[in-house]
Design a protein around this motif. Structure first.
Motif, short mmCIF file in Angstrom:
data_model
loop_
_atom_site.label_atom_id
_atom_site.label_comp_id
_atom_site.label_asym_id
_atom_site.label_seq_id
_atom_site.Cartn_x
_atom_site.Cartn_y
_atom_site.Cartn_z
N ALA A 289 0.88 -1.18 0.00
CA ALA A 289 0.00 0.00 0.00
C ALA A 289 0.92 1.23 0.00
CB ALA A 289 -0.94 -0.07 1.19
N ASN B 159 -2.01 -0.25 -5.06
CA ASN B 159 -2.36 1.17 -5.17
C ASN B 159 -3.35 1.50 -6.30
OD1 ASN B 159 -0.96 2.90 -3.05
ND2 ASN B 159 0.63 1.43 -3.65
N ALA C 97 -6.99 2.08 -5.42
CA ALA C 97 -7.39 3.26 -4.62
C ALA C 97 -8.60 3.96 -5.22
CB ALA C 97 -6.22 4.22 -4.50
N TRP D 250 -11.16 1.98 -3.51
CA TRP D 250 -10.93 1.60 -2.12
C TRP D 250 -10.37 2.74 -1.25
CZ3 TRP D 250 -8.53 -4.02 -1.56
CH2 TRP D 250 -9.47 -4.95 -2.01
N SER D 251 -10.56 3.99 -1.68
CA SER D 251 -10.03 5.07 -0.83
C SER D 251 -11.10 6.09 -0.49
CB SER D 251 -8.84 5.75 -1.49
OG SER D 251 -9.26 6.37 -2.68
N THR D 252 -12.36 5.72 -0.66
CA THR D 252 -13.42 6.70 -0.43
C THR D 252 -13.76 6.79 1.07
OG1 THR D 252 -15.03 4.98 -0.87
CG2 THR D 252 -14.48 6.42 -2.71
N LEU E 275 -7.65 1.91 1.41
CA LEU E 275 -6.52 2.61 0.79
C LEU E 275 -6.62 4.13 0.95
CD1 LEU E 275 -5.99 0.39 -2.39
CD2 LEU E 275 -4.36 0.74 -0.53
N ALA E 276 -7.57 4.58 1.76
CA ALA E 276 -7.62 6.02 2.08
C ALA E 276 -6.35 6.39 2.83
CB ALA E 276 -8.85 6.33 2.91
N LYS E 277 -5.80 7.57 2.52
CA LYS E 277 -4.58 8.02 3.21
C LYS E 277 -4.95 8.52 4.60
CE LYS E 277 -1.80 7.54 -0.38
NZ LYS E 277 -0.80 6.48 -0.41
N ASN F 21 -5.81 12.25 4.68
CA ASN F 21 -7.11 12.63 4.10
C ASN F 21 -8.25 12.33 5.06
OD1 ASN F 21 -5.90 13.50 1.80
ND2 ASN F 21 -6.30 11.64 0.62
N THR G 252 -1.66 4.31 4.40
CA THR G 252 -3.08 4.01 4.24
C THR G 252 -3.66 3.43 5.54
OG1 THR G 252 -2.64 1.74 3.56
CG2 THR G 252 -2.67 3.42 1.81
#
Ligand code: FAD
Ligand code: SF4
Length: 338
Positions: free
Chosen positions: A38, A61, A64, A67-69, A82-84, A87, A118
């Motif tokens: 990640a 990655n 993302a 998978w980063s919402t 995968l959200a940072k 963020n 992440t």
């Protein structure tokens, strides 16, 4: 660093297939042989130190995009794996209704790391036990099963006082996991049979006789999201450490309260920096429920949290420190203006 194969997965199915195949090629079948990449902020460190030796890396990655919402769904919050960290910590909804989550992330690592790292990688970080991270020490049951534990008779100031076994006393080092535990979160896991959900409390395994097995994830499985039910505006994370930034917890507490007419209707408490896994303090929660908050209740709650704690040569101070952290975190949450 040892040679490894590198593959970039463009969809979840491909990632699961690649990880499963690489794990299966290893004998015995273990998760360790095939690692998802990640943010890479801890995996690459451990590979350079020769502590982790995967033969295959699968870069997730590209996932993302989905998978980063960060989504508010009705009365719950869904955070992509995968959200940072940065963020999520800066998100308005998280700050307003889940301050314990925002604080646990803001107080972790450094700004640069939080921009790369992440949520999924954060909860799966390994212990900072120096004997685990230094391969010149043979005796580490977690790295080298059956070899003994150098920390038991060595320098154990940072080690755990709760959830230990006679095989391992390493502390779980992260911050965010305590917020998830306190908020009764679920973790979504994607594998070859699709996506399953389980309580986050079931992800990490206490060391027992197998400290090398740290989670209930199966080879090839990925964390895809975390789901937090309800809203918890009255929640706080307190972290005590050797310096005020860029340092792991000596002791921390994640607290979420529902206070109505001056009485605590519901209480959630999780401890960090003091236990081998993210630690839910259910006895504290039972003691708080239905009570009016005052200094005496805070003191009794803090005592209950550490009733089963066992200190070692250098870390007994964590018991006294941990009690103060619990009491103060509760005070902070009670006094929040919401
Ligand atoms: P990676 O390094 O990419 O992965 C970590 C592990 O998780 C690997 O085994 C990887 O295979 C696995 N993985 C990653 N994503 C998934 C997924 N979706 N599904 C399944 N497996 C996955 N953390 C704190 O909480 N508090 C601190 O105070 C703190 N201080 C730090 C100080 C320093 C100097 C450093 C280097 C780190 C610190 N950290 C701290 C840890 C940091 O937060 C983690 O390194 C980071 O969160 C890991 O995320 P990542 O995305 O980079 O994970
Ligand atoms: Fe290894 Fe655990 Fe002992 Fe540290 S405490 S040396 S990780 S077995």
């Amino acid at each position: 660093m040892r040679p490894f194969s590198y593959q970039r997965a463009t969809d979840p199915g491909m990632a699961v297939q690649a990880l499963g195949a690489a794990a299966a090629a290893n004998n015995p079948l273990t998760r360790a042989a095939a690692q998802p990449l990640a943010g890479g902020t801890t995996l690459i460190d451990l590979m350079k130190l020769d502590v982790m030796r995967p033969s295959a890396i699968v870069d997730i990655n590209p996932l993302a995009r989905s998978w980063s919402t960060i989504d508010s769904e009705g009365d719950s919050l869904r955070l992509g794996a995968l959200a940072k960290m940065s963020n999520v910590a800066a998100n308005d909804e998280v700050q307003r209704n889940y301050p314990v989550v925002a604080s646990s992330l803001k107080l972790a690592a450094s700004a640069q790391l939080r921009n790369m790292a992440t949520l999924g990688g954060n909860v799966l970080q390994r212990t900072r036990c120096s004997y685990f991270r230094d391969v010149s020490y043979e005796n580490c049951n977690k790295r080298n099963p059956g070899s003994g534990c150098a920390a038991m008779g060595g320098v154990n100031r940072m080690h755990a006082v709760l959830g230990t076994s006679d095989q391992c006393i390493a502390t779980y080092p992260g911050d965010f996991a305590q917020a998830l535990i306190a908020l009764d979160a679920a973790v979504e896991v994607t594998g070859k049979s699709g996506t399953r959900s389980m309580p986050f409390t079931e992800l990490h395994k206490a060391p027992g006789n197998t400290p090398d097995i740290e989670t209930t994830l199966q080879p090839g499985e990925l964390i895809s999201a975390f789901v937090i039910p309800g809203r918890w505006p009255r929640s706080a994370y307190l972290k005590a450490r050797d310096r005020q930034s860029y340092e792991f917890a000596l002791s921390s507490a994640a607290v979420a309260l529902d206070v109505q007419d001056g009485a605590i209707k519901d209480a959630r408490v999780a401890l960090g920096g003091v236990a081998t896994v993210p630690w839910r303090a259910r006895e504290v929660e039972a003691l708080l429920k239905g009570q009016k908050f005052d200094d005496d209740l805070a003191r009794r709650a803090a005592d209950a949290a550490f009733a089963d704690a066992r200190g070692r040569q250098h870390n007994s101070f964590k018991i006294a420190l941990g009690k103060r952290v619990v009491a103060r975190a509760l005070q902070q949450a009670v006094m929040m203006e919401i």
